[in-house]
Structure formats: C-alpha cells, structure tokens
Design a protein around this motif. Structure first.
Motif, PDB file in Angstrom:
ATOM      1  N   GLU A  32       0.837  -1.211   0.022  1.00 38.47           N
ATOM      2  CA  GLU A  32       0.273   0.005   0.042  1.00 38.47           C
ATOM      3  C   GLU A  32       0.701   1.176   0.057  1.00 38.47           C
ATOM      4  OE1 GLU A  32      -3.103  -0.258   2.979  1.00 38.47           O
ATOM      5  OE2 GLU A  32      -3.766  -2.020   2.068  1.00 38.47           O
ATOM      6  N   LYS A  33       1.900   1.205   0.643  1.00 39.77           N
ATOM      7  CA  LYS A  33       2.603   2.358   0.710  1.00 39.77           C
ATOM      8  C   LYS A  33       3.379   2.648  -0.471  1.00 39.77           C
ATOM      9  CE  LYS A  33       6.503   3.742   3.555  1.00 39.77           C
ATOM     10  NZ  LYS A  33       7.678   3.445   4.509  1.00 39.77           N
ATOM     11  N   MET A  34       4.032   1.674  -1.449  1.00 45.33           N
ATOM     12  CA  MET A  34       4.436   1.588  -2.618  1.00 45.33           C
ATOM     13  C   MET A  34       3.452   2.210  -3.691  1.00 45.33           C
ATOM     14  SD  MET A  34       6.730  -1.759  -3.235  1.00 45.33           S
ATOM     15  CE  MET A  34       7.150  -1.511  -5.095  1.00 45.33           C
ATOM     16  N   ILE A  35       2.082   1.637  -3.713  1.00 44.42           N
ATOM     17  CA  ILE A  35       1.046   2.099  -4.209  1.00 44.42           C
ATOM     18  C   ILE A  35       0.982   3.841  -4.120  1.00 44.42           C
ATOM     19  CG2 ILE A  35      -1.382   2.031  -4.845  1.00 44.42           C
ATOM     20  CD1 ILE A  35      -1.188  -0.861  -4.624  1.00 44.42           C
ATOM     21  N   LEU A  36       0.835   4.340  -2.893  1.00 43.69           N
ATOM     22  CA  LEU A  36       0.582   5.267  -2.615  1.00 43.69           C
ATOM     23  C   LEU A  36       1.931   6.254  -3.018  1.00 43.69           C
ATOM     24  CD1 LEU A  36      -1.098   5.277   1.111  1.00 43.69           C
ATOM     25  CD2 LEU A  36      -2.162   5.964  -1.113  1.00 43.69           C
ATOM     26  N   SER A  37       2.945   5.862  -3.010  1.00 45.23           N
ATOM     27  CA  SER A  37       4.328   6.740  -3.379  1.00 45.23           C
ATOM     28  C   SER A  37       4.182   6.848  -4.911  1.00 45.23           C
ATOM     29  CB  SER A  37       5.261   6.132  -2.809  1.00 45.23           C
ATOM     30  OG  SER A  37       5.597   4.869  -3.472  1.00 45.23           O
ATOM     31  N   LEU A  38       3.280   6.044  -5.651  1.00 45.44           N
ATOM     32  CA  LEU A  38       3.455   6.315  -7.072  1.00 45.44           C
ATOM     33  C   LEU A  38       3.182   7.669  -7.592  1.00 45.44           C
ATOM     34  CD1 LEU A  38       1.258   3.089  -8.655  1.00 45.44           C
ATOM     35  CD2 LEU A  38       4.015   3.674  -8.657  1.00 45.44           C
ATOM     36  N   HIS A  39       2.564   8.534  -6.912  1.00 51.15           N
ATOM     37  CA  HIS A  39       2.301   9.908  -7.450  1.00 51.15           C
ATOM     38  C   HIS A  39       3.398  11.020  -7.313  1.00 51.15           C
ATOM     39  CE1 HIS A  39       2.057  11.282  -3.567  1.00 51.15           C
ATOM     40  NE2 HIS A  39       1.680  12.483  -3.707  1.00 51.15           N
ATOM     41  N   SER A  40       4.207  10.546  -6.617  1.00 50.77           N
ATOM     42  CA  SER A  40       5.197  11.597  -5.976  1.00 50.77           C
ATOM     43  C   SER A  40       6.230  12.068  -7.167  1.00 50.77           C
ATOM     44  CB  SER A  40       6.059  11.053  -4.736  1.00 50.77           C
ATOM     45  OG  SER A  40       6.595   9.932  -5.363  1.00 50.77           O
ATOM     46  N   GLU A  41       6.571  11.370  -8.264  1.00 52.74           N
ATOM     47  CA  GLU A  41       7.227  11.860  -9.245  1.00 52.74           C
ATOM     48  C   GLU A  41       6.869  13.008 -10.218  1.00 52.74           C
ATOM     49  OE1 GLU A  41       9.407   8.551 -11.272  1.00 52.74           O
ATOM     50  OE2 GLU A  41       7.907   7.184  -9.992  1.00 52.74           O
ATOM     51  N   LYS A  42       7.585  14.001 -10.127  1.00 49.40           N
ATOM     52  CA  LYS A  42       7.198  15.157 -10.786  1.00 49.40           C
ATOM     53  C   LYS A  42       7.929  15.157 -12.344  1.00 49.40           C
ATOM     54  CE  LYS A  42       4.192  17.116  -8.120  1.00 49.40           C
ATOM     55  NZ  LYS A  42       3.957  15.887  -7.999  1.00 49.40           N
ATOM     56  N   LEU A  43       7.270  16.032 -13.384  1.00 48.77           N
ATOM     57  CA  LEU A  43       8.108  15.979 -14.704  1.00 48.77           C
ATOM     58  C   LEU A  43       8.294  17.264 -14.854  1.00 48.77           C
ATOM     59  CD1 LEU A  43       5.519  13.950 -16.717  1.00 48.77           C
ATOM     60  CD2 LEU A  43       7.873  13.603 -16.604  1.00 48.77           C
ATOM     61  N   SER A  44       9.391  17.385 -15.644  1.00 47.49           N
ATOM     62  CA  SER A  44       9.921  18.582 -16.203  1.00 47.49           C
ATOM     63  C   SER A  44       9.022  18.969 -17.559  1.00 47.49           C
ATOM     64  CB  SER A  44      11.187  18.620 -16.791  1.00 47.49           C
ATOM     65  OG  SER A  44      11.269  18.051 -17.937  1.00 47.49           O
TER      66      SER A  44
END
Ligand code: ATP
Ligand code: MG
Lengths: 351, 455
Positions: free
Chosen positions: B211-223
């Motif tokens: 669950e933690k891994m799934i929740l952390s999926l959003h954290s990457e930003k894009l240039s």
C-alpha cells in the motif's frame, strides 16, 4: 578488483618495459665505439677548451670510467631528471626537449586528423560491406582495402602526391605552410610558430584565417596517406567481425523484436563488432608511429618522424635515443589507455 | 473459434556446402485463439526451424519452396517462396538474403508486437553489451511508446487522494481489476491500472508495504520538456519526427520514455518472480544465471502482450520449480489475455501440463495431432507410441528405446519418413506419403495403418 588498482598495476609494469627498452638501445648504441653519453650531452656548438672541460665534467657526472651497466643507471637518472641531451640535425640543432616541444605537436596533429579519417572512412565502410555482403559495393571495398593493405606506405604517399599534388594540383604536399604567407608574421620565426608550435592552431589563435586555411590544406595529404595505410586493416577486420556478430543468436532475437534495421545494425551488431577493433587500435598506434616516420619524411613535414629520419641520417645519437624513448613511451601508454577503454566498453571485462 | 495462425503445406530447405537439408516437408497447422499447442519430436525433426519459419526469421541459406504462413492476415513467407519458385536459375544466397531483408522490414510491425519468440538457448540469446533492462524495454519503446507515455503521465497527474481511493476500490471489490480500470479511466489516469495491479499482485511483499508503494506512485514530478514530449507521444502515438530525427536532441527526448521502459521491464520481471529485479535490470547478461537469462528472454517476448508466442524449449534450462512457474505463467496469460502459444519441447511430460493439443513432428512433418489427453490415452502413429513409451515413469525402470536413427535430411526416405524405423512397415509406406486423416474429433494421424487404402 577495482579499476584503479588495475591502472596502478599497469603503470608499475611500465617501468620494467621502459627500462628494458632503454637498456637495449643504450648498450647497442655503444657497440659502434662511440660513447653515447658524450655524443648525447655535449652541445655540438661547443669547441676548444670549453669542450674538453665539459667532457671531463660529464665523465665524472655519468661515471664514464665505470662498466657500461653502471653507466646506464647514471644515464637513466639524468633522463628521469628531464635532462635529455642535445640533438644536431639539419632541421634542428639544440636541446632534445625543445626539439620534442617543436616536433611532437605536429605529429600529434596528423595522427589526430588521420585517426578521425580512419574512423569516419573505416567504420561505415566495414559495416556497410558486411551488411551488404557480396554486393557490388562489398566487392569493391574488399578489393580496394586488400590492395591498400598490400601497398607499402611510401607508395601510397608517392601515388597521392603525383595524383593530387602534381597532376590535379589541388593540394600542397610539402611542409606545413606556404612560406610566402608567413614571412612577415610576428608570431612566426625561423619555421617555428608560437605559442603552440602547431601552425594551424596558432593561426587560428591569431585570427589569421588565410594562414590557417593554408596550414589545414598542408595537413590533408600526409594525414590522408597515414589514414589510407591504416584504414585497410580496420575495414577488413570490422567486416569480418561484423559478419560473425550478424550470425549470432542475439541478433536473431533483435530481429524478432521488430525493431528497425538501423537499430539492429548500428546498436546491437556494431557495438559488439567494434570490440575486437579496440585491441587492434593498440597495433594501429604502433603502425601510425612507424607510418609517421615515412610519411613525414616524404612530405618534408616537420614532426617527430621527420626529425628521427634526420637524426638517423646524421648519426645524431641524442636524437635517436630520444625518439626511441619517446616512441616506446607513446606505445606503452596507448596500450594502457586502450585496455582501460576496453573495460568501459565491454561489460564482461572485470579486473 | 478463430485462428491466429494457419500454416499450409510449408516446405523449407537449407543450402549448405554438404548438400541441401530438407528441414520442413509439408507442415500443416492451425492454431486457435487462446490455445496452447505443443510440438514434440526428436532432435533434428525441425521443431526450431518451424518456429523460425513462422516468424519469418530464416538465415540466408534457407529457402521456402512451397506453402504459406498466415499470421495477422499476412502471408509471412510469401517473398521467400516467390523467390524460390519464380527464379528458375540457381539458388543465390545474396538475392535470397535481400528477400529476407525486405521481409524484416515488412514484418517489423508484427514481430515483437503481435507475435514473439523465445529462442532455444538463453545463454546466447541476449546481447552481451546491452543492459537487460534496455533489452526488455526496447520492444516496448519501439511498438508501444504511447502506453509508456500514458503510464508516466498518469503518475505525474495522479494525486495522493486518487491512489487512496484506488486502494479502497481494490479492497471493496476484492481485487477486481475491471473495477480499478473503470475507476482510473473515469479519472483520466488509465496508465496507472497495470502499475497498481502489478504491485498489488506481488507475493513477496507484506500488504502494508504494498500500500505504501502504491501511494508513493504519485510523487514523481515531470519537467515541462518531458511533459511536452509525453503529451506529444500520447496524442500522435510516437515522437514528433523533428525531435526523433535530430541527433543529440533525440537521445535527450527519448530518455523519459526509456526510463519508463525500464520501470515497465522491472514490473514484468517482478511478475516473473525475478529476485532483486531492480538490480537485475541494470545488469549485463553475463552477470546472470542461465535460468535468470531465460526469464529475461521470456520477458522480452511477453513485453507487448503478443497474440502468439512461440516458445522453443523454454523450460529446458530451468530447474523444476522455475519450470513450474513458467508453465503457470503460460496458463495465466492464456486465460487472461487469450494469448496463443506454440510450445516446443522434446519432453512430452512438460507438454502434457500446459498444452491443449499436441503435434508430433518427425522428419519435418507433423505426423499426428490430437488433444493432449487423447494423445496419451490413444496414440496412433507408431512414432507417437514410441515417444510415449520412452517417457520415464516411476514404476517402469526400463525405458523403451526407438531403434534406428533420425534420417539424414539431405536424402529423406521416400514415402513415409518413419518407414525405415517402423515395426509395422508395409509396401505402400515406401512408395507414398501418407495423408493426414481424421480418426476422431480433433485427432489426425498420417499413417497408412489407419487409412484403409493400405492394400
Ligand atoms: N542454419 C542452418 N543451416 C543448415 N541446416 C540447418 C540450419 N538450421 C537447422 N538446420 C538443419 O535443419 C534440421 C532441423 O533442425 P532444427 O534445429 O529445427 O531441429 P530441432 O527439432 O529444433 O532439434 P532440437 O530438438 O535439437 O532443437 C536439422 O537437420 C539441422 O541440421
Ligand atoms: Mg530446436
């Protein structure tokens, strides 16, 4: 093992190699009856009283009364101090270190241009020839590279001079620059340009584009000759290794992925096919050095090779010793650099 | 049921210095959607050659003298056949190779995308100078850049609350993938479904960690540049040509897709239960064991979810547990994506575990085809009988050997290929090639013992 441990180990191997090389040359140069040290270190312009005094001083400093193997170590000690003696040839007379400073950059220049030519001619032709094997182009490339391979280097030089220089008259074939262009320049005296001693670069530094262009044209024929003499073996070996790679299972897998032919040839196949060439480049450096001696002489191009020929013709022991040492040094370092490069390109190599 | 593959009357031969090897001598085969078809036969019977012919992946000395392979509405081997039959002059390697090059170009849209192959030898099948992650990602990069772009964009656009809701959906519906897919589609985040599912399905992690891994999926930003590139790929299906054709820029542009390809490769390797997959994708083939390499090769084949996968001895390099795992994977893909398989093995007991039907090959022909159970219960061709009798069992210590050797395919026997070794040999077997006859539903055999006209 870490890469740097390997590098250090290879550097340590340097020492015995160079000692072996210099010792052989040192002993051989004495076999003619002349004393190497005296020939090497007495400034030829010195005469009379001063000369006798200097010889006495040298005899003491280099222990010339001792047996030859002892003399060798004293001589080596001086070499390591950067004291390389004197050279006396028609093209240059003075300290060896200065001679190297003047001539080495010019040789480096044609070697560099030749290397670029070898790369841009050799690799595409070798790959194309293998990819289109048995096609008309392949046949021409094969016959052409084999003929070049069989030709001695001076023949290539003379042929190019006759064809391009004398008959077509499109490229100059002697020296580094047209002397008329440089006769009144502040940064050019007695055939020496300042500050880098490479006239092309110095001209660019001084914003003199006419001279730069002329110097560049003078560079082309010797570089092209050097490149042609070497490129033949590059093409032949690349073609063979590319053919071998194209038969491998992993190339079949690459085709099975539906990727473009360009990707299969230029990434999957070529990268593997170039690996054996890297080893060959060690030999190429040796070949380039040997070639430089001939080519610079034929083109009267003032580089290390031309100087070496002049030293040999004039029995100039200082020049002979220094160029032998220098060539040895360049060869051994080139091989070291290539071995390290190999480790970066081929992931299977671990030290 | 519709057919994914139709092989008709294929005859194929290899030109060598020592003579012409007639590797395939009239192959007939139809493969249905979602079917696993096993092919068994002795070494040298032409199993691998059949797989390669279906892929159109033949070497320059291979000539197809007749027949067709219909795949995705296309006759794969038509150019080779046309070359071999049209020209009445001698076989010319260079001309034949030019035909093969043309085929490579034509087939590049279906290879790796609609049909893929796992080759026999995993030790030599991977490129030694490329990272395995790249080798897996490459197929996706070439065929499905849009999917990769959508995955990356979805991650950048998702909010933490979206992922929290997604977890609720998963829990409420007891891991229903359809429900999750609908949920993400409504939010415009289609690319996230498979990423969430692949984490959710992992067996090696505790629930809290997943669950933690799934929740952390959003954290990457894009240039802004990467976002621009990905949006372009999402809309047009590929990189704009002014970007992909410019030398240095193209490399820079592709980077974001390549990185996503590596991530997808990582997911794929995790589903194949490769330990430390995150390290493995950065490794080179020589650093991996044979079994591991085999899984990489399988991952490459499965990367784009092809309709047909040809597996040439995929389990021979593996130990029993991994072998069971691969067989399980085949069953899973067959159910989930309706993937069809051609499963080549010399080991009938392996085939019996996954195959719907099995074809027995001998001398470049299929001599018997039957549903798996039928072939074991009621083998009809004398060669099939031998093969089944040769399977080692626990009770019988003594294994029956087949007398004689595989025929020399330069000079194949006349009539039935098997007649020199057959204990039931009749006059006609030497003279005529037996036709495939139907003996019961889905059971075909090519043997004069059953054809009635054996007088
Ligand atoms: N590239 C080639 N050149 C010449 N002959 C070939 C080539 N590939 C295969 N053959 C020949 O074709 C025949 C069939 O080979 P194939 O590899 O298809 O057999 P197989 O059934 O896969 O055997 P195995 O179980 O050992 O993998 C053999 O006689 C082989 O010698
Ligand atoms: Mg095989």
């Amino acid at each position: 093992m870490k890469l740097w441990v390997y590098i250090v180990r290879r550097l340590l191997l340097f020492i015995p190699t160079l000692i072996g090389l210099t010792f052989i040359v040192f002993v051989l140069s004495h076999s003619g009856g002349t004393n190497l040290v005296l020939a090497e270190y007495v400034n030829p312009r010195l005469t009379g009283e001063a000369r006798t005094l200097l010889i006495q001083k040298l005899t003491e400093e280099f222990h010339l009364n001792q047996p030859i193997y002892i003399q060798y170590f004293y001589w080596l000690y001086q070499i390591m101090q950067g004291n390389w003696g004197y050279t006396n040839t028609p093209i240059f007379s003075g300290s060896v270190v200065t001679a190297i400073e003047l001539f080495l950059p010019n040789t480096a220049m044609i070697a560099a241009v030749a290397s670029i030519l070898i790369w841009v001619i050799g690799v595409p032709l070798g790959v194309y020839s293998a990819v289109n094997r048995d096609s008309a182009t392949d046949q021409v490339v094969r016959v052409g590279s084999f003929s070049l391979y069989a030709m001695p280097i001076y023949l290539i030089a003379v042929a190019l001079i006759l064809a391009v220089g004398v008959y077509l008259k499109i490229l100059p074939f002697a020296g580094v620059v047209n002397p008329l262009l440089v006769s009144n320049l502040s940064w050019y005296h007695n055939g020496i340009s300042y500050p880098t001693h490479i006239i092309l670069i110095d001209a660019i530094l001084h914003n003199n584009w006419q001279v730069a262009w002329n110097a560049f044209l003078h560079l082309l024929l010797p570089s092209l000759t050097l490149a042609l003499a070497t490129v033949a073996s590059i093409i032949r070996i690349l073609r063979a290794s590319m053919l071998e790679v194209l038969d491998q299972d992993y190339i079949r897998l690459a085709w099975s992925k539906g990727i473009s032919a360009k990707l299969v040839y230029n990434l999957h196949a070529r990268r593997n096919a170039l690996l054996p060439l890297l080893t060959l480049f060690g030999l190429t450096v040796a070949f380039l050095l040997g070639g430089a001696v001939v080519i610079e002489t034929v083109f009267s191009y003032p580089g290390i090779g031309y100087w070496t020929t002049q030293a040999l013709l004039n029995n100039d022991v200082g020049g002979i010793m220094a160029s032998t040492l220098l060539f040895g040094l360049i060869l051994v370092s080139a091989n070291l650099i290539l071995d390290i490069a190999y480790a970066f390109v081929d992931p299977r190599i671990r030290y | 049921m519709s057919e994914v593959l139709k092989v008709k009357e294929v005859k194929q031969q290899f030109y060598t210095r020592r003579g012409i090897y007639k590797a395939l001598n009239g192959i007939e085969l139809e493969l249905r959607k979602g079917e696993v078809f096993g092919i068994a036969g002795e070494s040298g019977s032409g199993k691998s050659t059949l797989g390669l012919t279906i892929m159109g992946l033949l070497p320059r000395n291979a000539s197809v003298t007749s027949g067709s392979v219909l795949l995705d509405g296309k006759d794969v081997i038509a150019p080779l056949r046309e070359y071999a039959t049209k020209s009445n002059q001698k076989f010319n390697f260079r001309r034949n190779e030019n035909v093969i090059k043309k085929m490579n170009r034509e087939l590049s849209t279906i290879r790796g995308n609609k049909v893929a192959m796992v080759f026999q030898d995993p030790m030599t099948s991977l490129n030694p100078v490329l990272q395995v992650g790249y080798q897996v990602a490459e197929t996706m990069l070439v065929h499905q850049p849009r999917t990769l772009a959508m995955r990356r964009l979805a991650r950048a656009n998702a909010k933490r609350s979206d992922l929290n809701e997604a977890l609720k959906v998963l829990r409420a519906t007891e891991s229903d993938e359809k429900a999750l897919e609908d949920f993400f589609r409504n939010k415009g985040l289609e690319g996230l479904t498979e990423q969430v599912i692949s984490i959710w399905r992992r067996k090696d992690l505790a629930d809290a960690k997943k669950e933690k891994m799934i929740l952390s999926l959003h954290s990457e930003k894009l240039s802004w540049f990467d976002r621009f590139v990905l949006n372009a790929v999402k809309e047009k299906g590929n990189l704009p040509s002014w970007l992909s054709k410019t030398p240095i820029l193209s490399r820079y542009t592709r980077r974001v897709l390549l990185k996503e390809g590596y991530l997808k490769a990582l997911e794929l390797l995790s589903t194949l239960e490769v330990p430390n997959a995150d390290k493995v994708i950065r490794m080179y083939p020589h650093e991996l064991s044979g079994g591991m390499r085999q899984r990489i090769v399988i991952a490459i084949a499965l990367a784009n979810n092809p309709e047909l996968v040809i597996m040439d001895e995929p389990t021979s390099a593996l130990d029993v547990t991994v072998q069971a795992q691969i067989l399980e994977l085949v069953r899973h893909l067959k159910v989930k994506f309706n993937t069809s398989f051609i499963f080549i093995s010399h080991d009938l007991s392996v085939l019996s575990e996954v195959c719907d039907r099995i074809g027995i090959m001998y001398g470049g022909r299929i001599v018997e085809i039957a549903p798996t159970k039928e072939i074991f219960d009621n083998p009809m061709h004398p060669y099939t009988k031998f093969l089944i009798a040769a399977i080692p069992t626990l009770e019988e210590k003594e294994i029956q050997e087949i007398g004689g050797a595989v025929p020399d395919m330069r000079f194949p026997p006349s009539g039935c290929m098997f007649h020199p070794r057959c204990p039931y040999i009749m006059e006609i077997c030497r003279e005529r090639v037996p036709d495939m006859i139907q003996v019961s539903k889905d059971h075909y055999v090519a043997c004069f013992l059953y054809s009635g006209d054996n007088k």
